[in-house]
Scaffold this motif. Structure first.
Motif, PDB file in Angstrom:
ATOM      1  N   ARG A  42       0.737   4.054  -2.891  1.00  0.00           N
ATOM      2  CA  ARG A  42       0.419   5.437  -2.518  1.00  0.00           C
ATOM      3  C   ARG A  42       1.511   6.389  -2.992  1.00  0.00           C
ATOM      4  O   ARG A  42       1.235   7.473  -3.503  1.00  0.00           O
ATOM      5  N   ASP A  70       0.821  -1.210   0.000  1.00  0.00           N
ATOM      6  CA  ASP A  70       0.000   0.000   0.000  1.00  0.00           C
ATOM      7  C   ASP A  70       0.855   1.259   0.000  1.00  0.00           C
ATOM      8  O   ASP A  70       0.537   2.242  -0.670  1.00  0.00           O
ATOM      9  N   TYR A  71       1.955   1.228   0.744  1.00  0.00           N
ATOM     10  CA  TYR A  71       2.849   2.385   0.801  1.00  0.00           C
ATOM     11  C   TYR A  71       3.441   2.679  -0.573  1.00  0.00           C
ATOM     12  O   TYR A  71       3.473   3.823  -1.019  1.00  0.00           O
ATOM     13  N   ARG A  92       1.180   9.608  -6.043  1.00  0.00           N
ATOM     14  CA  ARG A  92       1.282  11.002  -5.587  1.00  0.00           C
ATOM     15  C   ARG A  92       1.360  11.924  -6.786  1.00  0.00           C
ATOM     16  O   ARG A  92       1.963  11.601  -7.811  1.00  0.00           O
TER      17      ARG A  92
END
Length: 62
Positions: free
Chosen positions: A37, A33-34, A41
């Motif tokens: 994400r 998920d990191y 951006r």
């Protein structure tokens, strides 16, 4: 424009994976998920281009 999904597999060294785990844990997220994400951006394209240019300067690529 296709809205399907794809799988991205990558190989990284243990040190980088540990750093990603730390960053993800600080945000209460999984590594997957990191990373996703981070990739979505708004400023990712600009930051990526800057990193490419810095790497090219470091290695003397023109």
């Amino acid at each position: 424009m296709s809205m399907g999904t794809s799988v991205l597999s990558l190989r990284m060294d243990g040190e980088l994976l540990d750093r990603l785990r730390e960053h993800a844990a600080k945000r209460g997220m999984s590594v997957q998920d990191y990373v996703v994400r981070t990739l979505i951006r708004d400023d990712f394209d600009e930051r990526f281009q800057s990193a490419v240019e810095e790497t090219e300067r470091f290695y003397g690529v023109t």
